[in-house]
Design a protein around this motif. Structure first.
Motif, short mmCIF file in Angstrom:
data_model
loop_
_atom_site.label_atom_id
_atom_site.label_comp_id
_atom_site.label_asym_id
_atom_site.label_seq_id
_atom_site.Cartn_x
_atom_site.Cartn_y
_atom_site.Cartn_z
N LEU A 77 0.86 -1.17 0.00
CA LEU A 77 0.00 0.00 0.00
C LEU A 77 0.90 1.22 0.00
O LEU A 77 1.47 1.59 1.03
N GLY A 78 1.08 1.82 -1.17
CA GLY A 78 2.05 2.91 -1.29
C GLY A 78 3.45 2.37 -1.08
O GLY A 78 3.89 1.45 -1.76
N GLY A 79 4.15 2.94 -0.12
CA GLY A 79 5.51 2.49 0.18
C GLY A 79 5.58 1.56 1.38
O GLY A 79 6.67 1.32 1.91
N ARG A 80 4.43 0.98 1.82
CA ARG A 80 4.41 0.12 2.99
C ARG A 80 3.85 -1.26 2.63
O ARG A 80 3.04 -1.39 1.72
N ILE A 81 4.32 -2.26 3.36
CA ILE A 81 3.76 -3.59 3.25
C ILE A 81 2.77 -3.76 4.39
O ILE A 81 3.15 -3.70 5.57
N VAL A 82 1.49 -3.94 4.07
CA VAL A 82 0.45 -3.96 5.10
C VAL A 82 -0.08 -5.38 5.38
O VAL A 82 -0.70 -5.60 6.43
N LYS A 83 0.13 -6.31 4.45
CA LYS A 83 -0.29 -7.68 4.66
C LYS A 83 0.75 -8.62 4.08
O LYS A 83 1.52 -8.23 3.20
N GLY A 84 0.76 -9.82 4.56
CA GLY A 84 1.68 -10.80 4.01
C GLY A 84 1.57 -12.14 4.70
O GLY A 84 1.36 -12.20 5.92
N ASP A 85 1.71 -13.20 3.93
CA ASP A 85 1.70 -14.55 4.48
C ASP A 85 2.65 -15.38 3.62
O ASP A 85 2.43 -15.52 2.40
N ILE A 86 3.69 -15.90 4.24
CA ILE A 86 4.75 -16.60 3.51
C ILE A 86 5.05 -17.93 4.17
O ILE A 86 5.14 -18.01 5.41
N GLN A 87 5.17 -18.98 3.35
CA GLN A 87 5.52 -20.31 3.83
C GLN A 87 6.96 -20.62 3.41
O GLN A 87 7.29 -20.53 2.23
N LEU A 88 7.80 -20.98 4.39
CA LEU A 88 9.21 -21.28 4.14
C LEU A 88 9.47 -22.77 4.36
O LEU A 88 9.03 -23.35 5.37
N ARG A 89 10.17 -23.36 3.40
CA ARG A 89 10.61 -24.74 3.54
C ARG A 89 12.11 -24.77 3.30
O ARG A 89 12.57 -24.95 2.17
N LEU A 90 12.85 -24.57 4.37
CA LEU A 90 14.31 -24.52 4.29
C LEU A 90 14.90 -25.57 5.22
O LEU A 90 14.42 -25.75 6.35
N PRO A 91 15.95 -26.26 4.78
CA PRO A 91 16.56 -27.29 5.63
C PRO A 91 17.01 -26.77 6.99
O PRO A 91 16.95 -27.50 7.98
N SER A 92 17.44 -25.52 7.03
CA SER A 92 17.96 -24.97 8.29
C SER A 92 16.89 -24.28 9.12
O SER A 92 17.20 -23.64 10.12
N LEU A 93 15.61 -24.39 8.72
CA LEU A 93 14.52 -23.79 9.48
C LEU A 93 13.40 -24.81 9.65
O LEU A 93 12.41 -24.80 8.92
N PRO A 94 13.54 -25.71 10.62
CA PRO A 94 12.52 -26.75 10.82
C PRO A 94 11.16 -26.13 11.15
O PRO A 94 11.08 -25.18 11.94
#
Length: 317
Positions: A77-94
């Protein structure tokens, strides 16, 4: 065919006629530039509207190439991030027990910090400055003063070039702090971002560029340039879960451009274990950069025409 003037004109009279013609041409060009300035203002207002914080914002999909390492979305929204949902599948982040991915959700709490895209803030500031310059040139300046108009056009040209550079990724003078110099507040997310995860958003070629890194404490270096053993590494600032993840993946080599570098992050030396880069095209930013490019060319042409009529050297344009 002869180019002689008949009847013959003296050199003095010829010089006067040349000066008179040049003056009339300059007067006509200065008058025409008022229409050019009006057109420039309309284009700048279109760019400002594309970058304005207008609801509901721009929702952009995030997906890593040829892997399931990162999936999700964010809303700008303009220059800001107001929402977000991210799924990470990384070996070093169980992931947490019972889940198949580690989830990062932008907090919706009113008191939560906000992700601000400084490059977009810079771009909007420069565009607003250009609009002020256009208004000052048209309404408060001397429209018949060629030197004044030339200076204002140069100021417009410089500001638009900087605004376009910010959308491309920033010039050397515009580039802000790096991911390790200015880490994101962990409370941007709910639950908070783990201490061993770096989340960094920026703008590159009018696209949103996300880097997610998992970190591990760097081992101190001995006087013989040989790393100390694992047991002597410092894990200050990392939770037990994060230290366990580092230990479990300690034997797996890292394959990315920062694998062998050491960074100072939140007061301690760290290495990057895993790194994911995702680019998401933003139609509004692409359109704004294209319009700024057209405005830049238009102003360059106007400056060159004015310099020619004024008798100035325009080789620097």
């Amino acid at each position: 065919m002869s180019i002689l003037v008949w009847p013959p004109v003296s050199d003095a009279d010829l010089s006067k006629e040349i000066e008179s013609t040049s003056a009339r041409e300059l007067e006509w060009l200065l008058s025409a530039l008022q229409d050019t300035l009006a057109s420039l203002k309309a284009g700048l207002e279109e760019c400002a509207a594309l970058l304005a914080p207008t609801e509901p914002g721009s929702t952009l999909v995030l997906s890593s190439l040829r892997s399931e390492n990162l999936k999700g979305y964010i809303t700008r929204l303009g220059g800001r991030i107001v929402k977000g949902d991210i799924q990470l599948r990384l070996p070093s982040l169980p992931p947490p027990r019972g889940q198949n991915a580690y989830r990062l959700s932008v907090s919706s709490q009113p008191t939560a910090p906000t992700i601000v895209l400084e490059q977009l803030t810079t771009t909007r500031t420069l565009i607003n400055a250009c609009l002020d310059v256009v208004d000052a040139t048209r309404w408060t300046g001397d429209a018949n003063n060629a030197n004044f108009i030339s200076g204002q056009l140069k100021l417009l040209h410089d500001n638009i070039q900087e605004a376009k550079a910010a959308l491309k990724g920033g010039s050397e003078g515009q580039k802000g702090k790096t991911w390790y110099e200015d880490p994101l507040d962990s409370n941007v997310f709910d639950p908070p971002l783990p201490g061993n995860v770096s989340f960094h958003l920026s703008i590159s070629e009018a696209a949103l560029l996300l880097h997610v890194r998992t970190l591990e404490a760097a081992y101190p270096i001995t006087g013989t340039n040989t790393p100390l053993s694992t047991s002597s590494g410092s894990y200050t600032g990392f939770s037990l879960r994060e230290r366990l993840a580092t230990a479990l993946t300690g034997g797996r080599p890292a394959f990315h451009d920062e694998a062998h570098e050491v960074f100072s992050y939140r007061g301690q030396e760290v290495r990057v274990r895993d790194k994911v880069r995702v680019e998401s095209q933003d139609p509004s930013l692409i359109s704004a950069m294209a319009k700024l490019g057209a405005l830049e060319r238009n102003i360059a042409l106007s400056r060159r025409s004015l310099d020619v009529v004024m008798g100035h050297d325009s080789d620097d344009l």
